[in-house]
Design a protein around this motif. Structure first.
Motif, short mmCIF file in Angstrom:
data_model
loop_
_atom_site.label_atom_id
_atom_site.label_comp_id
_atom_site.label_asym_id
_atom_site.label_seq_id
_atom_site.Cartn_x
_atom_site.Cartn_y
_atom_site.Cartn_z
N UNK A 305 -0.74 -46.51 -0.68
CA UNK A 305 -1.88 -47.15 -0.25
C UNK A 305 -2.65 -46.69 -1.00
N UNK A 306 -3.51 -47.17 -0.82
CA UNK A 306 -4.04 -47.14 -2.28
C UNK A 306 -5.32 -45.96 -1.83
N UNK A 307 -5.79 -45.31 -3.24
CA UNK A 307 -6.77 -43.88 -2.39
C UNK A 307 -8.39 -44.42 -2.13
N UNK A 308 -8.94 -43.96 -1.26
CA UNK A 308 -9.96 -44.03 -1.17
C UNK A 308 -11.14 -43.91 -2.48
N UNK A 309 -12.05 -45.03 -2.31
CA UNK A 309 -12.93 -44.72 -3.30
C UNK A 309 -13.56 -43.06 -3.44
N UNK A 310 -13.62 -42.73 -1.91
CA UNK A 310 -14.38 -40.95 -1.59
C UNK A 310 -13.69 -40.05 -1.62
N UNK A 311 -12.47 -40.32 -2.28
CA UNK A 311 -11.35 -39.47 -2.49
C UNK A 311 -11.99 -38.31 -3.34
N UNK A 312 -11.72 -36.51 -2.78
CA UNK A 312 -12.06 -35.82 -3.55
C UNK A 312 -11.85 -34.74 -4.23
N UNK A 313 -9.37 -35.02 -4.28
CA UNK A 313 -9.12 -34.58 -5.13
C UNK A 313 -9.07 -34.91 -6.86
#
Length: 462
Positions: A305-313
Motif C-alpha cells: 500500500x502507499x505510505x500515508x502522508x501523515x505517517x509518523x515513522x
C-alpha cells in the motif's frame, strides 16, 4: 553571540481538549519500531529556524506544544522494548524538553556566525545524556526575532516525519486543525498481508542497509562544528552557495550531447558536482573506489500500500552510486549525474519491499548484521554522503508570525568528513546552499574547485 538560558522544563501531553481520532494509539503502551526505524541513524538531528517578529510568547508556545504532543505521543515517550523484547517507543508521556533563552544581539548581526561557524550550537539543546526524544530551545533576540532550535531523535522519525510534527505544532499554535492527520501504525503498514504478495528478497541488502557486526569504535573527540579526531586532524564546515544562474549552467553542461531529450534534477547535478569536487580535493589515487550515498524517500515510492502522508515513522533507504576516482574526474559531469540518477531510480517500490522482506526474514539476527547507518563510525575518506533538504515546504511552518526566514541544519555529535546537507538558500536568489564538512587539510583545495564549471584537472596520477 551571548545566549542566556532562563528556564528548562519538561512539557507533557495535554489531553484536556485533544481530538485524537486514533483511539488505539491514545490507549497504547508502546509503538514497536519498524524495520525502517531500526536501520535509521541512532542519533539526534538538529534544526534551527528563525522567525520575524512579532512571535508568539512562551505562554502560547508551551501549551500548544503540550496539545501537539497529545497527538504525537511518540515525541513525549522514551525508548524501551515491547512485550516481546523488541525495540519500541514507550508511550510513557514522560515529556519533551522546552528551554527558554535570550540573545543579547540583533539576529542580523549573527547570521554570518550562524552560517559559517559553530555559534549555531548555542541555539539548539545539547543531547548529551538526554532521555527525551525531543528537545526544543526558543531563543529570543534583541530585535524580536524568534529562533526555534530542535533536537530530535532520528529513530523516532525520518525528515518528513519530523517536519510533520513541527508543522502540527505551528498549526496548533495558530488554532487550526492538524494537517496531515498523524498515522501511527508502524506494525501493519509494512507487513505482507495478502497471500498473492509473498515475501521476495530480490536485491542484495548486505552492504547496503546492513553490514557485519564489527568490534571497537573509531576514537574521536567532538567539539561542536569542528570535530577533532585522534590523529589531530579537524573536520571543518564550509557553506557553499550556488546561484540559480550557476545551477542552470551546471544542468546545461550535464545535459549536453543528449539532444535536449534528457534533463537532470537540481539535486542530481549539485550532488554529482560536489562528489567530483570533494574527490579532487582529497587527491585520491586513480584506482581508488569512491561512492556517494544518497537518501531515498520511500514515501513517494512505495505503492502497495502507499505510505500515508501523515505517517509518523521512517521510510528512508539509500542509493549507493560508485566508481573510481579516475572515471569520476576524467569523464564529463554527465557521467556522475547518470550514475546517481540510475541508482536512485533503482531504489523503487520493488527495492523497498525487498528490504522489508529481508529485514523481516530473520537473516539479520542469524548473521548478526547491524545497520550501515552508524553515526559513531567515521566513513572512509573516499566517500560522500548527501542529505537533500530541497523539498522542505518552509511556507507551511508558521507559528503565527509567517514562515522562517533562516534555516540551518546541525550535526550530531560532530561533523563527519563528506556528510553534506543540500538545501534551498535563504539569500533570496533562488539558489542552493550546501554545508560541506571536510578535513581542514583538504578544505582549501575544495574551495578552489567547488565553484568551477570547468572539468577537474586530469593530472598524471589519473
Amino acid at each position: 553571540m551571548e545566549i542566556t538560558v532562563h528556564s528548562s522544563k519538561s512539557v507533557k501531553p495535554d489531553y484536556g481538549d485533544s481530538s485524537n481520532g486514533d483511539a488505539a494509539f491514545a490507549s497504547a503502551d508502546v509503538v514497536p519500531l519498524s524495520v525502517f526505524d531500526k536501520v535509521n541513524y541512532d542519533e539526534y538531528i538538529f534544526y534551527v529556524y528563525a522567525f520575524h517578529p512579532p512571535s508568539p510568547p512562551t505562554t502560547v508556545l508551551v501549551p500548544a506544544l503540550a496539545k501537539t504532543l497529545a497527538e504525537y505521543r511518540e515525541w513525549a515517550g522514551r525508548f524501551g522494548v515491547d512485550g516481546s523484547g523488541n525495540p519500541a517507543i514507550v508511550l510513557s508521556d514522560a515529556g519533551a524538553r522546552f528551554i527558554e533563552a535570550t540573545a543579547a544581539t540583533e539576529f542580523a548581526g549573527s547570521v554570518k556566525l550562524l552560517t559559517t561557524g559553530d555559534k549555531v550550537l548555542s541555539l539548539y539543546p545539547i543531547c548529551d545524556g538526554a532521555e527525551e526524544l525531543l528537545l526544543v530551545q526558543a531563543t529570543r533576540f534583541r530585535c524580536g526575532s524568534l529562533v526555534l532550535g530542535f533536537t530530535m531523535h532520528h529513530k523516532v522519525a525520518d525528515g518528513p516525519g519530523m517536519w510533520n510534527f513541527m508543522v502540527a505544532w505551528g498549526q496548533v499554535t495558530r488554532g487550526v486543525a492538524i494537517d496531515p492527520v498523524p498515522v501511527h501504525d508502524r506494525t501493519s503498514l509494512f507487513a505482507r498481508q495478502r497471500q498473492d504478495s509473498p515475501a521476495q528478497v530480490k536485491f542484495e541488502h548486505r552492504g547496503a542497509e546492513f553490514k557485519p557486526r564489527a568490534g571497537g569504535e573509531i576514537p574521536g573527540v567532538s567539539c561542536g562544528n569542528v570535530a577533532v579526531h585522534a590523529d589531530g586532524e579537524e573536520v571543518v564546515v564550509h557553506r557553499v552557495h550556488f546561484t540559480r544562474e550557476w545551477i542552470t549552467e551546471l544542468k546545461s553542461r550535464a545535459s549536453s550531447n543528449r539532444g535536449g531529450a534528457w534533463s537532470c534534477t537540481t539535486l542530481q547535478c549539485v550532488a554529482a558536482h560536489l562528489w567530483r569536487s570533494v574527490t579532487e580535493a582529497r587527491g585520491l589515487g586513480a584506482r581508488e573506489a569512491t561512492r556517494i550515498r544518497v537518501a531515498v524517500n520511500g514515501r513517494a515510492r512505495m505503492k502497495n500500500p502507499p505510505v500515508p502522508e501523515g505517517y509518523t515513522g521512517s521510510v528512508v533507504l539509500w542509493a549507493w552510486p560508485a566508481t573510481t576516482a579516475r572515471e569520476l574526474l576524467r569523464r564529463p559531469l554527465r557521467y556522475a549525474v547518470e550514475l546517481i540518477s540510475r541508482e536512485v531510480a533503482r531504489t523503487d517500490d520493488a527495492y523497498f519491499w525487498s528490504f522489508v522482506d529481508f529485514a523481516s526474514s530473520g537473516a539479520v539476527e542469524r548473521e548478526r548484521l547491524v545497520p550501515t547507518a552508524d553515526a559513531a563510525e567515521v566513513p572512509p575518506c573516499t566517500n560522500v554522503d548527501v542529505d537533500c533538504l530541497l523539498a522542505i515546504p518552509f511556507a507551511k511552518l508558521d507559528f503565527g508570525c509567517g514562515p522562517p526566514f533562516f534555516f540551518r541544519p546541525g550535526y550530531s555529535p560532530a561533523p563527519v568528513a563528506g556528510a553534506i546537507y543540500v538545501l534551498k538558500s535563504f539569500e533570496g536568489d533562488g539558489g542552493v546552499d550546501a554545508y560541506v564538512p571536510l578535513f581542514s587539510r583538504t578544505m582549501d583545495a575544495f574551495k578552489k574547485s567547488c565553484y568551477s564549471l570547468t572539468p577537474p584537472m586530469a593530472d598524471a596520477r589519473l
